[in-house]
Scaffold this active site. Structure first.
Site, PDB file in Angstrom:
ATOM      1  CB  ILE A  95       7.500  -5.193   6.282  1.00  0.00           C
ATOM      2  CG1 ILE A  95       7.672  -6.870   5.584  1.00  0.00           C
ATOM      3  CG2 ILE A  95       7.031  -4.650   4.675  1.00  0.00           C
ATOM      4  CD1 ILE A  95       6.479  -7.572   5.081  1.00  0.00           C
ATOM      5  CE1 TYR A  98       0.188  -3.999   7.270  1.00  0.00           C
ATOM      6  CE2 TYR A  98      -0.249  -3.443   5.230  1.00  0.00           C
ATOM      7  CZ  TYR A  98       0.302  -3.155   6.006  1.00  0.00           C
ATOM      8  OH  TYR A  98       0.591  -1.877   6.209  1.00  0.00           O
ATOM      9  CB  THR A 150      -0.965   0.101   1.158  1.00  0.00           C
ATOM     10  OG1 THR A 150      -0.345  -0.316   2.342  1.00  0.00           O
ATOM     11  CG2 THR A 150      -2.067  -0.816   1.025  1.00  0.00           C
ATOM     12  CB  THR A 151       4.439   1.972   1.205  1.00  0.00           C
ATOM     13  OG1 THR A 151       3.956   1.758   2.577  1.00  0.00           O
ATOM     14  CG2 THR A 151       5.394   3.113   1.273  1.00  0.00           C
ATOM     15  CE1 TYR A 181     -16.292   2.975   3.538  1.00  0.00           C
ATOM     16  CE2 TYR A 181     -17.649   1.374   2.924  1.00  0.00           C
ATOM     17  CZ  TYR A 181     -17.588   2.478   3.101  1.00  0.00           C
ATOM     18  OH  TYR A 181     -18.627   3.488   3.181  1.00  0.00           O
ATOM     19  CE  LYS A 237       3.893  -3.967   6.580  1.00  0.00           C
ATOM     20  NZ  LYS A 237       3.569  -3.129   5.351  1.00  0.00           N
ATOM     21  NE  ARG A 268      -1.847   3.282   5.700  1.00  0.00           N
ATOM     22  CZ  ARG A 268      -1.750   4.623   4.780  1.00  0.00           C
ATOM     23  NH1 ARG A 268      -2.665   4.596   4.084  1.00  0.00           N
ATOM     24  NH2 ARG A 268      -0.846   5.446   4.986  1.00  0.00           N
TER      25      ARG A 268
END
Length: 291
Positions: free
Chosen positions: A206, A135, A46-47, A109, A164, A140
Site C-alpha cells: 500500500i 496496520y 492516514t496519508t 499515543y 500492512k 507514528r
C-alpha cells in the site's frame, strides 16, 4: 483476497490554499492512478490527513472517490483510532458494502501492551463481518505490533485477512511470512520495502509514491510478483532517490509536492502540517524530471 495483490495506494486529500478540499483534484488523482495501473485504492488512510478532516468531509471524500472510481478498482477504507469503543462504533455505523476491506491502524499515543493491541483488534473483529487489514506503523503510533501478536490475531480471527507492515525492522516481516496462515497476506506499508517484501513472499504494497508514479511503481511490483528480480530491482534503484525525497519533511507533504509538479493537485496541507519547503520542492521536481 487476490484483489489485494499488487499495488494499492493511500490516497491523499487535495486542498486549496484556504484549506478547503479540492474535490476536482481528487477526481483527477483517482483517474491518474487507475490509468497508471494500480490495483486498488485506499480511502481515508492516514496519508489523507484524516485527523484534520470532519465527519462530513470524510463522507464527501468517500463519495467523490467512489464516483470517480466508477467501479473500476476495489476500494479499501481506513477506520482507526486510539479509543477502541469509538472505533467499534464507527465500524458498525459505516456502510462497508462497497469496500473490500477496512484498514485499521494500531492505536496511537496510548502505547498499549501486546495484550492490549490483541484485545483492541479482537473487539473489532468480533463486532463486524468486514475483512480487516491490521496496520503496524511504529514510527507514528509509538508502539509496535510484535510478530507474535500479528500471528495470534491472524490465526484466531478469519476476518483479519492481512497486515500492512511498516516496521523499519524488515526481519519482523519475515517472521510473520514464515509462520502465517496460508491465506493471510503481508503487505508492505513502506514504499522502499515494497519490492523486497514482495520477493520475500508478501503480496505487494500500500504505497504513497505510486499515486505520483503509478506506471513505474506498479510495474516494479508486478515484476517482483513474477520473480523477475533483476528487472524489478533495476526499477527499484531508479525510483529510490525520489521515493526517499518525498518523506524528507514528512508525509503527505512530499507526495503532494510531486503531484503538484505533475499538475494533478496543489501542494497544500492542513495544519499542523505545512507544505514542502522550496528547496525540497525543487529537489522533487528535478528527480521527477530525471525519471
Amino acid at each position: 483476497m487476490n484483489e489485494l495483490t499488487g499495488t494499492g495506494i493511500a490516497l491523499i486529500t487535495p486542498f486549496h490554499q484556504d484549506g478547503s478540499i479540492d474535490f476536482p483534484a481528487l477526481e483527477k488523482l483517482v483517474d491518474h492512478a487507475i490509468k497508471g495501473g494500480v490495483e486498488y485504492l485506499v480511502c481515508l488512510g492516514t496519508t489523507a490527513e484524516t485527523p484534520t478532516l470532519t465527519k462530513n468531509e470524510k463522507i464527501e471524500i468517500v463519495s467523490t472517490i467512489k464516483s470517480a472510481n466508477a467501479g473500476r478498482l476495489p476500494l479499501v477504507l481506513g477506520i482507526g483510532g486510539n479509543n477502541t469503543a469509538e472505533v467499534k462504533d464507527e465500524f458498525s455505523q459505516t456502510d462497508l458494502s462497497d469496500f473490500l476491506a477496512v484498514l485499521s491502524a494500531s492505536p496511537a499515543y496510548n502505547k498499549p501492551t501486546q495484550e492490549g493491541i490483541y484485545q483492541h483488534y479482537k473487539a473489532l473483529a468480533e463486532n463486524t463481518e468486514a475483512k480487516i487489514i491490521l496496520y503496524n506503523v511504529p514510527g507514528r503510533t509509538s508502539s509496535n505490533i510484535n510478530p507474535e501478536t500479528t500471528l495470534r490475531l491472524a490465526h484466531d480471527f478469519k476476518n483479519i485477512v492481512a497486515i500492512k507492515e511498516a516496521s523499519p525492522n524488515f526481519l519482523q516481516s519475515t517472521e510473520i511470512l514464515k509462520d502465517k496462515p496460508e491465506d493471510f497476506m503481508v503487505i508492505s506499508g513502506d514504499d522502499e520495502f515494497g519490492l523486497p517484501m514482495t520477493l520475500a513472499g508478501g503480496k505487494g504494497v500500500i504505497s504513497v509514491i505510486a499515486q505520483g508514479l503509478p506506471e513505474e511503481y506498479t510495474q516494479m511490483i508486478r515484476l517482483g510478483l513474477e520473480r523477475k528480480v533483476d528487472e524489478a530491482y533495476s526499477l527499484h534503484y531508479r525510483l529510490m532517490d525520489i521515493t526517499r525525497s518525498i518523506y524528507v519533511e514528512g508525509n503527505p507533504c512530499g507526495i503532494k509536492s510531486l503531484l503538484a509538479h505533475k499538475g494533478i493537485c496543489k501542494p497544500f496541507t492542513r495544519l499542523p502540517l505545512v507544505h514542502a519547503s522550496e528547496n525540497l520542492s525543487k529537489r522533487i521536481k528535478e528527480l521527477s524530471e530525471k525519471l
